[in-house]
Design a protein around this motif. Structure first.
Motif, PDB file in Angstrom:
ATOM      1  N   MET A  83      34.164  53.303  38.678  1.00 14.01           N
ATOM      2  CA  MET A  83      35.468  52.699  38.388  1.00 14.01           C
ATOM      3  C   MET A  83      36.586  53.727  38.538  1.00 14.01           C
ATOM      4  O   MET A  83      37.689  53.405  38.979  1.00 14.01           O
ATOM      5  N   ALA A  84      36.305  54.983  38.177  1.00 15.11           N
ATOM      6  CA  ALA A  84      37.323  56.029  38.309  1.00 15.11           C
ATOM      7  C   ALA A  84      37.704  56.219  39.769  1.00 15.11           C
ATOM      8  O   ALA A  84      38.874  56.467  40.093  1.00 15.11           O
ATOM      9  N   GLN A  85      36.728  56.079  40.667  1.00 17.63           N
ATOM     10  CA  GLN A  85      37.027  56.199  42.091  1.00 17.63           C
ATOM     11  C   GLN A  85      37.743  54.957  42.621  1.00 17.63           C
ATOM     12  O   GLN A  85      38.653  55.047  43.440  1.00 17.63           O
ATOM     13  N   LEU A  86      37.344  53.792  42.133  1.00 15.25           N
ATOM     14  CA  LEU A  86      37.947  52.540  42.597  1.00 15.25           C
ATOM     15  C   LEU A  86      39.418  52.439  42.210  1.00 15.25           C
ATOM     16  O   LEU A  86      40.252  51.964  42.988  1.00 15.25           O
ATOM     17  N   VAL A  87      39.752  52.919  41.013  1.00 19.02           N
ATOM     18  CA  VAL A  87      41.118  52.733  40.526  1.00 19.02           C
ATOM     19  C   VAL A  87      42.118  53.610  41.271  1.00 19.02           C
ATOM     20  O   VAL A  87      43.311  53.287  41.329  1.00 19.02           O
ATOM     21  N   GLN A  88      41.676  54.702  41.870  1.00 22.64           N
ATOM     22  CA  GLN A  88      42.619  55.601  42.536  1.00 22.64           C
ATOM     23  C   GLN A  88      43.341  54.944  43.718  1.00 22.64           C
ATOM     24  O   GLN A  88      44.566  54.943  43.754  1.00 22.64           O
ATOM     25  N   PRO A  89      42.643  54.374  44.706  1.00 19.80           N
ATOM     26  CA  PRO A  89      43.380  53.718  45.786  1.00 19.80           C
ATOM     27  C   PRO A  89      44.184  52.513  45.313  1.00 19.80           C
ATOM     28  O   PRO A  89      45.261  52.230  45.849  1.00 19.80           O
ATOM     29  N   ILE A  90      43.686  51.810  44.314  1.00 22.81           N
ATOM     30  CA  ILE A  90      44.435  50.676  43.773  1.00 22.81           C
ATOM     31  C   ILE A  90      45.754  51.163  43.177  1.00 22.81           C
ATOM     32  O   ILE A  90      46.827  50.607  43.442  1.00 22.81           O
ATOM     33  N   ALA A  91      45.680  52.212  42.384  1.00 25.71           N
ATOM     34  CA  ALA A  91      46.884  52.745  41.736  1.00 25.71           C
ATOM     35  C   ALA A  91      47.885  53.279  42.751  1.00 25.71           C
ATOM     36  O   ALA A  91      49.099  53.193  42.538  1.00 25.71           O
ATOM     37  N   ASN A  92      47.391  53.825  43.861  1.00 25.27           N
ATOM     38  CA  ASN A  92      48.280  54.392  44.873  1.00 25.27           C
ATOM     39  C   ASN A  92      48.790  53.366  45.885  1.00 25.27           C
ATOM     40  O   ASN A  92      49.436  53.740  46.861  1.00 25.27           O
ATOM     41  N   GLY A  93      48.471  52.097  45.642  1.00 24.47           N
ATOM     42  CA  GLY A  93      49.054  51.040  46.457  1.00 24.47           C
ATOM     43  C   GLY A  93      48.327  50.735  47.747  1.00 24.47           C
ATOM     44  O   GLY A  93      48.894  50.074  48.626  1.00 24.47           O
ATOM     45  N   ALA A  94      47.087  51.187  47.890  1.00 23.71           N
ATOM     46  CA  ALA A  94      46.333  50.880  49.107  1.00 23.71           C
ATOM     47  C   ALA A  94      45.948  49.401  49.134  1.00 23.71           C
ATOM     48  O   ALA A  94      45.844  48.742  48.094  1.00 23.71           O
ATOM     49  N   PHE A  95      45.729  48.881  50.335  1.00 26.11           N
ATOM     50  CA  PHE A  95      45.180  47.532  50.508  1.00 26.11           C
ATOM     51  C   PHE A  95      43.667  47.695  50.521  1.00 26.11           C
ATOM     52  O   PHE A  95      43.098  48.236  51.473  1.00 26.11           O
ATOM     53  N   VAL A  96      43.000  47.284  49.437  1.00 29.46           N
ATOM     54  CA  VAL A  96      41.590  47.569  49.223  1.00 29.46           C
ATOM     55  C   VAL A  96      40.752  46.328  49.497  1.00 29.46           C
ATOM     56  O   VAL A  96      40.981  45.263  48.925  1.00 29.46           O
ATOM     57  N   LEU A  97      39.757  46.469  50.383  1.00 29.41           N
ATOM     58  CA  LEU A  97      38.797  45.415  50.669  1.00 29.41           C
ATOM     59  C   LEU A  97      37.448  45.828  50.089  1.00 29.41           C
ATOM     60  O   LEU A  97      36.882  46.852  50.480  1.00 29.41           O
ATOM     61  N   SER A  98      36.942  45.045  49.146  1.00 30.12           N
ATOM     62  CA  SER A  98      35.627  45.293  48.561  1.00 30.12           C
ATOM     63  C   SER A  98      34.620  44.451  49.341  1.00 30.12           C
ATOM     64  O   SER A  98      34.638  43.215  49.266  1.00 30.12           O
ATOM     65  N   ILE A  99      33.746  45.102  50.095  1.00 29.08           N
ATOM     66  CA  ILE A  99      32.918  44.420  51.082  1.00 29.08           C
ATOM     67  C   ILE A  99      31.447  44.462  50.653  1.00 29.08           C
ATOM     68  O   ILE A  99      30.939  45.498  50.214  1.00 29.08           O
ATOM     69  N   ASP A 100      30.790  43.350  50.796  1.00 24.18           N
ATOM     70  CA  ASP A 100      29.404  43.210  50.355  1.00 24.18           C
ATOM     71  C   ASP A 100      28.450  43.868  51.350  1.00 24.18           C
ATOM     72  O   ASP A 100      27.710  43.206  52.087  1.00 24.18           O
ATOM     73  N   THR A 101      28.496  45.191  51.388  1.00 26.15           N
ATOM     74  CA  THR A 101      27.612  45.975  52.248  1.00 26.15           C
ATOM     75  C   THR A 101      27.572  47.394  51.704  1.00 26.15           C
ATOM     76  O   THR A 101      28.190  47.687  50.666  1.00 26.15           O
ATOM     77  N   ASP A 102      26.874  48.289  52.385  1.00 28.39           N
ATOM     78  CA  ASP A 102      26.870  49.690  51.966  1.00 28.39           C
ATOM     79  C   ASP A 102      27.905  50.460  52.781  1.00 28.39           C
ATOM     80  O   ASP A 102      28.654  49.881  53.580  1.00 28.39           O
ATOM     81  N   PHE A 103      27.940  51.798  52.597  1.00 28.01           N
ATOM     82  CA  PHE A 103      28.930  52.592  53.320  1.00 28.01           C
ATOM     83  C   PHE A 103      28.758  52.464  54.827  1.00 28.01           C
ATOM     84  O   PHE A 103      29.737  52.344  55.574  1.00 28.01           O
ATOM     85  N   ASP A 104      27.524  52.495  55.296  1.00 29.84           N
ATOM     86  CA  ASP A 104      27.296  52.431  56.732  1.00 29.84           C
ATOM     87  C   ASP A 104      27.821  51.116  57.309  1.00 29.84           C
ATOM     88  O   ASP A 104      28.376  51.087  58.416  1.00 29.84           O
ATOM     89  N   GLY A 105      27.684  50.027  56.554  1.00 36.39           N
ATOM     90  CA  GLY A 105      28.231  48.749  56.986  1.00 36.39           C
ATOM     91  C   GLY A 105      29.750  48.769  57.019  1.00 36.39           C
ATOM     92  O   GLY A 105      30.376  48.228  57.953  1.00 36.39           O
ATOM     93  N   CYS A 106      30.364  49.397  56.008  1.00 35.28           N
ATOM     94  CA  CYS A 106      31.825  49.549  55.989  1.00 35.28           C
ATOM     95  C   CYS A 106      32.295  50.390  57.165  1.00 35.28           C
ATOM     96  O   CYS A 106      33.323  50.106  57.793  1.00 35.28           O
ATOM     97  N   MET A 107      31.551  51.430  57.484  1.00 39.74           N
ATOM     98  CA  MET A 107      31.925  52.323  58.584  1.00 39.74           C
ATOM     99  C   MET A 107      31.868  51.579  59.915  1.00 39.74           C
ATOM    100  O   MET A 107      32.757  51.722  60.772  1.00 39.74           O
TER     101      MET A 107
END
Length: 526
Positions: free
Chosen positions: A261-285
């Motif tokens: 949660m500490a990592q998730l809140v950082q881009p949210i707080a800085n105003g990024a457009f965040v997409l939470s995707i049902d996959t792992d990092f390799d899928g996001c990449m």
């Protein structure tokens, strides 16, 4: 009577027999530093007596950027860099300007940033050591940054006005005295706390370079509407912060329910457009690479070699903090594997340009649940096989198909490097042991410390070897894993070094009994 006055109000510039590079004086410092006016007076028969008067300087409204403009050198910049295919064969003529938006070579391989080494070699190693040392601890723009204090080796052609910096870098090199002596029998163990940074991880070092270049491209009216990345947490935090500072839109692809949660809140707080995707990092990449091929979104993952230019400065900084003495070993946690190559590149540039005479041996440490490089190493560097990474507490390196596999193998072969792994229990125990001696590290650093334990136990690393463990993120990003460990709430894990709170009644006698028992156990232990 004759009198004379000497006014000496300028800051000295560092230019040992060279005029091409000057240390920029800062009128910010002049605003607050008293100016000493030395005068001498003489008369026939009298001795000369120095008189010093302190004159309070006039304050101005200049910012440090304004000061940098005022003192900008008018000399031609002799340094340059460009993209070339990574590990290109001799005679290759393929290259690209850093102002081009390109991520891979014509053959589909990785790119690297190649500097004009002949231009850099016009200045000897002593010159570069003195120049870099002169910038440490200053507020002069942009050299107060640990990255941009090495600007000539990073992004030499960018204008200072285009740089986006939080004065990152210059992180603590911590002498792990008690941990080394108590658990490893070592007296020269150091932890490079790259996580003590603007967004709490080493990713700031690369992101300042990448976002600065994007800022330059946008000012050049290149088609860049925003910057995007796939992330296991730390990359998105760094990207969103630097983009927010520059007013550039950031887009983040995160694997759902796989980061803290500490990592998730950082881009949210800085105003990024965040997409939470049902996959792992390799899928996001995979998705972000497809998206950036279709939309004018600049790719910020370490596939982009600009980030490695910033990350390599941590290696230069280690040498600088050791007064340009080379450690024997440097241990780096590895996930997407750009960092191990970045450290190698920083050390190698220092050797090639005469700042040091050798490079350290390097170790890449992986979590056993995400260890494709380790398996490749154990096979004798035979055919690399990507894997599906399993869940690990070291979530930032939970990567089964690393982008920079070729870079990592190249670096490790060149420095006679080693790859080690850490199980979940090993990395969590190592993190708890380190914390018990005054640190507060992340699980990824626990992976690196586990590698150190194993190499010490096998006698590969000697008790007198100067060893640096790279800590990549701040422990405060991973408090839940620490809570679970010390609460013994992790299934199938003994949590041998847990330190849970003791419940006791609000009664003097009960508290005294508990304290006497505790103090007695401490006495017996010591």
């Amino acid at each position: 009577m004759a009198s004379s006055c000497l006014f000496n109000t300028s800051l000295s510039s560092l230019s040992p027999n060279h005029d091409l590079i000057r240390r920029h004086p800062s009128s910010t410092l002049l605003r607050y530093r008293p100016i000493v006016v030395s005068c001498t007076s003489s008369a026939e028969g009298n001795n000369t007596t120095p008189i010093e008067t302190v004159v309070k300087p006039r304050r101005t409204e200049n910012t440090i950027r304004d000061d940098a403009r005022l003192h900008r050198s008018t000399a031609a910049n002799p340094f340059s860099a460009r993209y070339v295919p990574f590990n290109a064969p001799p005679g290759s003529s393929e290259h690209y300007s850093l102002d081009e938006i390109v991520y891979r070579s014509r053959s589909g391989g990785l790119l690297d940033v190649e500097h004009d080494m002949e231009a850099l070699k016009r200045f000897d190693g002593a010159y570069w050591r003195d120049l870099f040392d002169s910038r440490v601890g200053k507020s002069t723009w942009p050299y107060g940054s640990g990255v941009w204090s090495k600007k000539e080796w990073v992004l030499p052609e960018i204008d200072d006005d285009d740089i986006v910096s939080a004065f990152e870098g210059n992180s603590n090199l911590f002498w792990a005295e008690r941990f080394g002596k108590k658990f490893l029998g070592m007296n020269d163990l150091w932890v490079k706390h790259c996580g003590i940074s603007h967004t709490g991880s080493f990713k700031d070092l690369g992101m300042t370079v990448l976002v600065s270049q994007v800022n330059r491209l946008r000012k050049m009216k290149r088609p860049v509407v925003g910057v995007g990345c796939a992330s296991t947490g730390d990359t998105s935090a760094a990207l969103s912060a630097y983009c927010a500072s520059a007013g550039i839109p950031s887009i983040v692809f995160l694997p759902a329910n796989k980061i803290s949660m500490a990592q998730l809140v950082q881009p949210i707080a800085n105003g990024a457009f965040v997409l939470s995707i049902d996959t792992d990092f390799d899928g996001c990449m995979k998705l972000i690479r497809e998206i950036t091929a279709e939309l004018p979104i600049y790719l910020a993952n370490s596939l982009n070699s600009l980030r490695l230019e910033g990350q390599k400065t941590a290696a230069i900084e280690i040498l600088q903090q050791f007064d340009w003495q080379v450690p024997d070993w440097v241990i780096v946690p590895g996930g997407n594997l750009g960092n191990i190559y970045a450290f190698y590149k920083g050390f190698k540039m220092c050797q090639e340009l005469g700042l040091v005479d050798r490079i350290p041996r390097m170790v890449c440490a992986q979590a056993a649940n995400a260890n494709p490089l380790y398996l490749h190493y154990k096979s004798g560097w035979k055919d690399f096989k990507p894997m599906t990474a399993s869940t690990t507490f070291a979530s930032a390196i939970q990567i089964g198909d690393p982008v920079s596999i070729d870079r990592a193998v190249y670096a490790l072969k060149k420095c006679d490097g080693i790859v080690e792994e850490a199980t979940e229990e090993e990395l969590m125990d190592a993190m708890a042991q380190a914390d018990s001696t005054g640190m507060f590290i992340c699980p990824h650093t626990g992976v690196a410390l586990t590698a150190l334990f194993k190499l010490r136990n096998r006698g590969v690393i000697a008790p007198t070897d100067r060893t640096v463990v790279v800590s990549t993120a701040h422990g405060l990003k991973f408090t839940q894993s620490k809570i679970d460990y010390h609460s013994k709430a992790i299934p199938d894990m003994a949590c041998r070094f847990s330190n849970p709170p003791v419940d006791v009644k609000a009664d003097f006698g009960a508290v005294m009994d508990v304290l006497k028992s505790y103090l007695g156990s401490q006495t017996r232990r010591s």
